[in-house]
Design a protein around this motif. Structure first.
Motif, PDB file in Angstrom:
ATOM      1  N   PHE A  11     -11.130 -45.966 100.859  1.00 18.36           N
ATOM      2  CA  PHE A  11     -10.044 -46.458 100.958  1.00 18.36           C
ATOM      3  C   PHE A  11      -9.435 -46.490  99.691  1.00 18.36           C
ATOM      4  O   PHE A  11      -9.816 -45.778  98.715  1.00 18.36           O
ATOM      5  N   GLU A  12      -8.062 -47.105  99.945  1.00 17.54           N
ATOM      6  CA  GLU A  12      -7.374 -46.806  98.729  1.00 17.54           C
ATOM      7  C   GLU A  12      -7.578 -47.923  97.151  1.00 17.54           C
ATOM      8  O   GLU A  12      -6.992 -46.592  96.376  1.00 17.54           O
ATOM      9  N   ASN A  13      -8.019 -48.773  97.555  1.00 22.64           N
ATOM     10  CA  ASN A  13      -8.516 -49.098  96.634  1.00 22.64           C
ATOM     11  C   ASN A  13     -10.523 -49.292  96.036  1.00 22.64           C
ATOM     12  O   ASN A  13     -10.841 -49.347  95.555  1.00 22.64           O
ATOM     13  N   VAL A  14     -11.236 -48.630  97.032  1.00 24.21           N
ATOM     14  CA  VAL A  14     -12.495 -49.352  97.268  1.00 24.21           C
ATOM     15  C   VAL A  14     -12.953 -47.740  98.226  1.00 24.21           C
ATOM     16  O   VAL A  14     -11.985 -47.297  98.765  1.00 24.21           O
ATOM     17  N   THR A  15     -14.031 -47.250  97.287  1.00 19.76           N
ATOM     18  CA  THR A  15     -14.600 -46.522  97.825  1.00 19.76           C
ATOM     19  C   THR A  15     -16.431 -47.253  98.264  1.00 19.76           C
ATOM     20  O   THR A  15     -16.704 -47.919  97.361  1.00 19.76           O
ATOM     21  N   PHE A  16     -16.666 -46.939  99.231  1.00 18.35           N
ATOM     22  CA  PHE A  16     -18.197 -47.686 100.125  1.00 18.35           C
ATOM     23  C   PHE A  16     -18.931 -46.968 100.294  1.00 18.35           C
ATOM     24  O   PHE A  16     -18.625 -45.684 101.215  1.00 18.35           O
ATOM     25  N   GLU A  17     -20.578 -46.508  99.754  1.00 21.16           N
ATOM     26  CA  GLU A  17     -21.221 -45.916 100.433  1.00 21.16           C
ATOM     27  C   GLU A  17     -22.805 -46.740 100.688  1.00 21.16           C
ATOM     28  O   GLU A  17     -23.199 -47.644  99.723  1.00 21.16           O
ATOM     29  N   SER A  18     -23.552 -46.319 101.764  1.00 22.44           N
ATOM     30  CA  SER A  18     -23.957 -47.050 101.939  1.00 22.44           C
ATOM     31  C   SER A  18     -25.965 -46.754 101.622  1.00 22.44           C
ATOM     32  O   SER A  18     -25.794 -45.770 100.491  1.00 22.44           O
ATOM     33  N   ILE A  48     -17.607 -48.665  94.847  1.00 21.88           N
ATOM     34  CA  ILE A  48     -16.802 -48.038  93.865  1.00 21.88           C
ATOM     35  C   ILE A  48     -15.268 -48.824  93.673  1.00 21.88           C
ATOM     36  O   ILE A  48     -14.630 -48.719  94.287  1.00 21.88           O
ATOM     37  N   ALA A  49     -14.626 -49.404  92.989  1.00 25.38           N
ATOM     38  CA  ALA A  49     -13.200 -50.003  92.705  1.00 25.38           C
ATOM     39  C   ALA A  49     -12.643 -49.167  92.028  1.00 25.38           C
ATOM     40  O   ALA A  49     -12.727 -48.051  90.801  1.00 25.38           O
ATOM     41  N   ALA A  50     -11.444 -48.914  92.290  1.00 27.24           N
ATOM     42  CA  ALA A  50     -10.274 -48.303  91.861  1.00 27.24           C
ATOM     43  C   ALA A  50     -10.017 -48.314  90.072  1.00 27.24           C
ATOM     44  O   ALA A  50      -9.767 -47.379  89.589  1.00 27.24           O
ATOM     45  N   ASN A  51     -10.430 -50.053  89.678  1.00 26.08           N
ATOM     46  CA  ASN A  51      -9.971 -50.025  88.442  1.00 26.08           C
ATOM     47  C   ASN A  51     -10.001 -51.363  88.734  1.00 26.08           C
ATOM     48  O   ASN A  51     -10.763 -52.230  89.188  1.00 26.08           O
ATOM     49  N   ASP A  52      -9.539 -51.662  87.502  1.00 28.49           N
ATOM     50  CA  ASP A  52     -10.780 -53.311  87.045  1.00 28.49           C
ATOM     51  C   ASP A  52     -10.058 -54.422  87.787  1.00 28.49           C
ATOM     52  O   ASP A  52     -10.147 -55.201  87.942  1.00 28.49           O
ATOM     53  N   ARG A  67     -11.762 -54.648  90.807  1.00 29.38           N
ATOM     54  CA  ARG A  67     -12.877 -55.672  91.022  1.00 29.38           C
ATOM     55  C   ARG A  67     -12.951 -56.748  90.518  1.00 29.38           C
ATOM     56  O   ARG A  67     -14.389 -56.981  90.887  1.00 29.38           O
ATOM     57  N   GLN A  68     -11.866 -56.721  90.261  1.00 28.59           N
ATOM     58  CA  GLN A  68     -12.118 -58.684  89.417  1.00 28.59           C
ATOM     59  C   GLN A  68     -12.506 -59.157  90.782  1.00 28.59           C
ATOM     60  O   GLN A  68     -12.277 -60.420  91.621  1.00 28.59           O
ATOM     61  N   LYS A  69     -11.147 -59.172  91.832  1.00 29.53           N
ATOM     62  CA  LYS A  69     -10.706 -59.492  93.207  1.00 29.53           C
ATOM     63  C   LYS A  69     -11.953 -59.536  94.017  1.00 29.53           C
ATOM     64  O   LYS A  69     -12.189 -60.401  94.800  1.00 29.53           O
ATOM     65  N   ILE A  70     -12.743 -57.619  93.606  1.00 23.07           N
ATOM     66  CA  ILE A  70     -14.316 -58.421  94.698  1.00 23.07           C
ATOM     67  C   ILE A  70     -14.843 -58.886  94.320  1.00 23.07           C
ATOM     68  O   ILE A  70     -16.046 -59.618  95.130  1.00 23.07           O
ATOM     69  N   ASP A  71     -14.962 -59.146  93.127  1.00 24.51           N
ATOM     70  CA  ASP A  71     -16.089 -60.267  92.368  1.00 24.51           C
ATOM     71  C   ASP A  71     -15.888 -61.897  92.952  1.00 24.51           C
ATOM     72  O   ASP A  71     -15.897 -62.668  92.720  1.00 24.51           O
ATOM     73  N   ARG A  72     -14.300 -62.080  92.972  1.00 29.93           N
ATOM     74  CA  ARG A  72     -13.613 -63.411  93.766  1.00 29.93           C
ATOM     75  C   ARG A  72     -14.386 -63.631  94.447  1.00 29.93           C
ATOM     76  O   ARG A  72     -14.509 -64.434  95.674  1.00 29.93           O
TER      77      ARG A  72
END
Length: 357
Positions: free
Chosen positions: A248-255, A270-274, A277-282
């Protein structure tokens, strides 16, 4: 909370439904009866779990008003008739994949559902586990952004002894090959996360085993959201893996690559940037564990029956997965790209074996 009584029909994969699906929810379900034509297996499963009621008669269970749910775990070739009969008998129904062997069959089931007292829940247990559910939450929150591409690999190994079981490897009884019996789970996972396909080009072949149905397949998909997806399947891999990789634009997922529980952690996120990553963590910071496979699907099914949530897997979900199968078969025959949706005008709508003109 009411306890739902269950009759399991088919004690092969049905045993896994007991172990993973019903025993962890003993306050929600009671397996009251089991049914199998193999009396030795019937006795073994009954003795193992202390299930006293054992029968070889499916019709006997349909007539039993004390049974709430018929859980169908029989060979695929009889799913359609058994599902329609169980719905007609006023039961809730759980059915293993593939739900049936054609879109015409799915549409017949959907018509039966409209007049039924009960509901049908097809089985897609690979949707459950911490890995896929975290990815789903991140995507649904809008954090992942625009979908770009994905690859889905079903690389399993099935040797001649697997096909020594009489119903396997035959169109009439298994209904299809690697696309229907093995890769269907991962392809459902893809669409669960990335939405439906819009156009399909595919190829199928029988290269590994001396069987009627395909054991190798590949396909190129254009998704409705514009993403490109490649699918690869074989039953001749010397290392068995199941793998989804979604970009995706902002994230790569791998199972995880574990073949039979790809929904479990660890997934790479895998987040595109910090900032991402912070949004994912929230979004996943308060994460509560999601049990894999049947455990969560059956728990959510009971919640639905109790009025406390949506039906976790619907007949429409099963139809979407089988529509993709139909399109790949049609494309492989014709050598042309197939647009979705696939309807009654398709030569494969009523029978996957029908040749495409």
């Amino acid at each position: 909370m009411s306890i739902k009584t269950v009759a399991i029909v088919g004690c092969g994969i049905g045993r896994s439904h007991i172990v993973e699906g019903y025993l962890p929810h003993s306050d929600k379900f009671k397996v009251a009866a089991i049914c199998d034509l193999n009396e030795e297996r019937l006795a073994a499963v009954g003795d193992e779990f202390g299930i006293e009621r054992r029968t070889t008669s499916f019709e006997e269970l349909l007539a039993d008003e004390t049974i709430d749910i018929i859980d169908i775990c029989t060979p695929p070739g009889v799913h359609l008739e058994q599902v329609v009969a169980a719905l007609g008998a006023g039961k809730h129904v759980v059915c293993e994949k593939p739900l049936t062997g054609s879109l015409a069959g799915v549409d017949r089931i959907m018509e039966a559902e409209k007049a039924a007292k009960g509901v049908l829940m097809p089985i897609f247990q690979y949707r459950y586990g911490d890995g896929i559910q975290k990815a789903k939450r991140i995507i649904d929150a809008g954090i992942a952004g625009k979908p770009y591409t994905a690859s889905v690999e079903t690389f399993w190994l099935r040797k001649p002894e697997y096909y020594a079981v009489p119903w396997r490897g035959k169109w009439a009884t298994e209904l299809g090959g690697v696309l229907v019996t093995h890769a269907l789970h991962l392809h459902d996972m893809l669409m669960h996360l990335m939405g439906p396909a819009a156009r399909v080009f595919g190829r199928v072949a029988t290269r590994v085993n001396d069987i009627e149905v395909e054991d190798c397949a590949s396909a190129s998909l254009l998704m409705e959201n514009g993403a490109f997806v490649s699918l690869s399947c074989t039953l001749g891999s010397q290392e068995q893996i199941s793998r989804l990789r979604l970009h995706f634009e902002n994230v790569t997922f791998e199972s995880t690559h574990e073949p039979y529980t790809p929904g479990k952690d660890p997934w790479k996120i895998i987040a595109a940037n910090d900032d991402v990553r912070q949004k994912i963590d929230r979004v996943v910071g308060d994460w509560q564990p999601v049990a894999p496979r049947f455990t969560t699907q059956m728990g959510q099914f009971h919640a639905f029956l109790s009025g406390n949530g949506p039906l976790p897997v619907t007949t429409a979900d099963a139809r979407r997965a089988l529509e993709l199968v139909t399109a790949i078969y049609q494309s492989s025959d014709s050598g042309a790209e197939v647009p979705l949706p696939v309807g009654p005008d398709s030569p494969k709508y009523a029978d996957w074996r029908a040749r495409t003109k």
